[in-house]
Motif scaffolding. Structure first.
Motif, PDB file in Angstrom:
ATOM      1  N   GLY A   8       0.778  -1.228   0.000  1.00 42.82           N
ATOM      2  CA  GLY A   8       0.000   0.000   0.000  1.00 42.82           C
ATOM      3  C   GLY A   8       0.805   1.270   0.000  1.00 42.82           C
ATOM      4  O   GLY A   8       0.244   2.365   0.003  1.00 42.82           O
ATOM      5  N   ARG A   9       2.130   1.146  -0.036  1.00 45.42           N
ATOM      6  CA  ARG A   9       2.982   2.335  -0.037  1.00 45.42           C
ATOM      7  C   ARG A   9       3.697   2.455  -1.385  1.00 45.42           C
ATOM      8  O   ARG A   9       4.291   1.485  -1.869  1.00 45.42           O
ATOM      9  CB  ARG A   9       4.021   2.246   1.079  1.00 45.42           C
ATOM     10  N   THR A  10       3.627   3.635  -1.985  1.00 38.87           N
ATOM     11  CA  THR A  10       4.285   3.880  -3.256  1.00 38.87           C
ATOM     12  C   THR A  10       5.724   4.328  -3.017  1.00 38.87           C
ATOM     13  O   THR A  10       5.972   5.231  -2.223  1.00 38.87           O
ATOM     14  CB  THR A  10       3.544   4.948  -4.078  1.00 38.87           C
ATOM     15  N   VAL A  11       6.642   3.672  -3.711  1.00 41.73           N
ATOM     16  CA  VAL A  11       8.074   3.935  -3.562  1.00 41.73           C
ATOM     17  C   VAL A  11       8.634   4.295  -4.931  1.00 41.73           C
ATOM     18  O   VAL A  11       8.286   3.680  -5.936  1.00 41.73           O
ATOM     19  CB  VAL A  11       8.795   2.696  -3.001  1.00 41.73           C
ATOM     20  N   VAL A  12       9.510   5.298  -4.956  1.00 40.32           N
ATOM     21  CA  VAL A  12      10.192   5.679  -6.193  1.00 40.32           C
ATOM     22  C   VAL A  12      11.579   5.032  -6.204  1.00 40.32           C
ATOM     23  O   VAL A  12      12.380   5.266  -5.300  1.00 40.32           O
ATOM     24  CB  VAL A  12      10.326   7.203  -6.326  1.00 40.32           C
ATOM     25  N   TYR A  13      11.828   4.202  -7.213  1.00 39.08           N
ATOM     26  CA  TYR A  13      13.133   3.583  -7.392  1.00 39.08           C
ATOM     27  C   TYR A  13      13.916   4.337  -8.463  1.00 39.08           C
ATOM     28  O   TYR A  13      13.361   4.699  -9.500  1.00 39.08           O
ATOM     29  CB  TYR A  13      12.981   2.124  -7.833  1.00 39.08           C
ATOM     30  N   THR A  14      15.192   4.532  -8.216  1.00 41.01           N
ATOM     31  CA  THR A  14      16.081   5.150  -9.199  1.00 41.01           C
ATOM     32  C   THR A  14      17.248   4.202  -9.432  1.00 41.01           C
ATOM     33  O   THR A  14      17.980   3.870  -8.491  1.00 41.01           O
ATOM     34  CB  THR A  14      16.594   6.512  -8.711  1.00 41.01           C
ATOM     35  N   ILE A  15      17.387   3.736 -10.678  1.00 41.63           N
ATOM     36  CA  ILE A  15      18.424   2.765 -11.003  1.00 41.63           C
ATOM     37  C   ILE A  15      19.106   3.166 -12.314  1.00 41.63           C
ATOM     38  O   ILE A  15      18.715   4.134 -12.957  1.00 41.63           O
ATOM     39  CB  ILE A  15      17.864   1.333 -11.114  1.00 41.63           C
ATOM     40  N   TRP A  16      20.121   2.381 -12.691  1.00 40.11           N
ATOM     41  CA  TRP A  16      20.875   2.642 -13.913  1.00 40.11           C
ATOM     42  C   TRP A  16      20.615   1.555 -14.945  1.00 40.11           C
ATOM     43  O   TRP A  16      20.731   0.359 -14.647  1.00 40.11           O
ATOM     44  CB  TRP A  16      22.371   2.711 -13.610  1.00 40.11           C
ATOM     45  N   HIS A  17      20.255   1.984 -16.125  1.00 35.74           N
ATOM     46  CA  HIS A  17      20.140   1.088 -17.276  1.00 35.74           C
ATOM     47  C   HIS A  17      21.485   0.960 -17.962  1.00 35.74           C
ATOM     48  O   HIS A  17      22.233   1.929 -18.088  1.00 35.74           O
ATOM     49  CB  HIS A  17      19.131   1.656 -18.282  1.00 35.74           C
ATOM     50  N   ARG A  18      21.812  -0.244 -18.386  1.00 32.59           N
ATOM     51  CA  ARG A  18      22.947  -0.459 -19.288  1.00 32.59           C
ATOM     52  C   ARG A  18      22.578  -1.597 -20.232  1.00 32.59           C
ATOM     53  O   ARG A  18      21.895  -2.549 -19.840  1.00 32.59           O
ATOM     54  CB  ARG A  18      24.247  -0.748 -18.530  1.00 32.59           C
ATOM     55  N   PRO A  19      23.010  -1.507 -21.487  1.00 31.21           N
ATOM     56  CA  PRO A  19      22.682  -2.559 -22.441  1.00 31.21           C
ATOM     57  C   PRO A  19      23.411  -3.853 -22.102  1.00 31.21           C
ATOM     58  O   PRO A  19      24.388  -3.864 -21.341  1.00 31.21           O
ATOM     59  CB  PRO A  19      23.163  -1.990 -23.780  1.00 31.21           C
ATOM     60  N   LEU A  20      22.949  -4.922 -22.681  1.00 32.92           N
ATOM     61  CA  LEU A  20      23.500  -6.243 -22.371  1.00 32.92           C
ATOM     62  C   LEU A  20      25.001  -6.309 -22.645  1.00 32.92           C
ATOM     63  O   LEU A  20      25.760  -6.888 -21.861  1.00 32.92           O
ATOM     64  CB  LEU A  20      22.762  -7.309 -23.193  1.00 32.92           C
ATOM     65  N   GLN A  21      25.459  -5.709 -23.727  1.00 33.69           N
ATOM     66  CA  GLN A  21      26.884  -5.770 -24.029  1.00 33.69           C
ATOM     67  C   GLN A  21      27.709  -5.030 -22.982  1.00 33.69           C
ATOM     68  O   GLN A  21      28.810  -5.474 -22.629  1.00 33.69           O
ATOM     69  CB  GLN A  21      27.178  -5.193 -25.414  1.00 33.69           C
ATOM     70  N   ALA A  22      27.210  -3.915 -22.470  1.00 39.09           N
ATOM     71  CA  ALA A  22      27.930  -3.196 -21.416  1.00 39.09           C
ATOM     72  C   ALA A  22      28.028  -4.047 -20.151  1.00 39.09           C
ATOM     73  O   ALA A  22      29.051  -4.019 -19.448  1.00 39.09           O
ATOM     74  CB  ALA A  22      27.245  -1.864 -21.121  1.00 39.09           C
ATOM     75  N   MET A  23      26.970  -4.795 -19.849  1.00 37.59           N
ATOM     76  CA  MET A  23      27.030  -5.717 -18.712  1.00 37.59           C
ATOM     77  C   MET A  23      28.114  -6.761 -18.948  1.00 37.59           C
ATOM     78  O   MET A  23      28.975  -7.004 -18.090  1.00 37.59           O
ATOM     79  CB  MET A  23      25.680  -6.407 -18.519  1.00 37.59           C
ATOM     80  N   SER A  24      28.067  -7.385 -20.111  1.00 37.68           N
ATOM     81  CA  SER A  24      29.027  -8.439 -20.444  1.00 37.68           C
ATOM     82  C   SER A  24      30.459  -7.919 -20.397  1.00 37.68           C
ATOM     83  O   SER A  24      31.356  -8.578 -19.844  1.00 37.68           O
ATOM     84  CB  SER A  24      28.708  -8.996 -21.834  1.00 37.68           C
TER      85      SER A  24
END
Length: 232
Positions: free
Chosen positions: A168-184
């Motif tokens: 019942g509580r709304t939370v704002v998440y802030t994260i980082w996107h990176r493409p699959l190749q950057a992960m690899s």
């Protein structure tokens, strides 16, 4: 470290995490399955939260340790695992308080994507692993960024925010996107070899009322991506 402050909503998050679709019936069962046979293995849980994954792995015979940035989450973890549980307040963006080659496995549920720069965190996780040890990760699937941000560029490394509701509580998440190749590339540069990439189904015991009504496949949808990495 993350702008999302879990101390502010630890109780609500922990309660929801036990039973919701994304954590309770999708991410955590997948992590336990990827870990496989862990009896007698020393396992470090990175960003362990209130300890549900630690508890599941301990039930399978693992010798578990965990750390989290949130002291409130660790209070809940002690309630679950006992006051003698090996739990530490620590920051993945800083040097970790563990010896070299201290663990057979490291598990990290939905934590690394809070960081823009993975270089030092991955180096630390490699340091605390024995040679041949495993780093088992779940991360926000890179597809999600462009799904939530139609104007976003998939190949960017970009910060973005989204809302989620916990008990019942709304939370704002802030994260980082990176493409699959950057992960690899980041994994390889840190001394890991990718042995598994997984986009698993939801758990077979997921209640019908929790299954998304618009699922094109009866057991699959895109939310997270999972890796098993071997320390070279």
């Amino acid at each position: 470290m993350p702008k999302t402050d879990y101390d502010e909503f630890a109780e609500a998050y922990s309660a929801d995490n036990e039973v919701n679709l994304l954590n309770g019936h999708y991410e955590r069962p997948a992590m336990v399955s990827l870990a496989g046979e862990v009896s007698g293995r020393r396992v470090l849980d990175v960003g362990c939260g209130s300890g549900p994954l630690m508890a599941a792995l301990r039930d399978k015979g693992a010798i578990v340790s965990g750390f989290d940035l949130s002291a409130s989450m660790l209070e809940l973890a002690h309630r679950r695992l006992g006051e003698d549980a090996d739990l530490t307040v620590a920051d993945l963006a800083k040097p970790l308080p563990y010896d070299d080659a201290a663990f057979d496995d490291v598990v990290g549920s939905l934590v690394l994507h809070y960081l823009k720069d993975w270089t030092e965190p991955l180096a630390e996780l490699r340091r605390v692993l024995k040679p041949g040890g495993r780093l088992i990760l779940s991360l926000n699937h890179p597809f999600v960024y462009t799904a939530l941000n139609p104007d976003g560029e998939y190949f960017d490394i970009a910060e973005f925010s989204f809302d989620a509701e916990h008990a019942g509580r709304t939370v704002v998440y802030t994260i980082w996107h990176r493409p699959l190749q950057a992960m690899s590339d980041a994994f390889t540069a840190a001394g890991f070899r990718i042995s598994v990439i997984s986009e698993p189904p939801i758990s077979v015991d997921t209640p019908p009322e929790l299954r998304p009504p618009n699922m094109l496949h009866p057991a699959r949808f895109i939310s997270f991506v999972f890796f098993v990495l071997e320390a070279c």
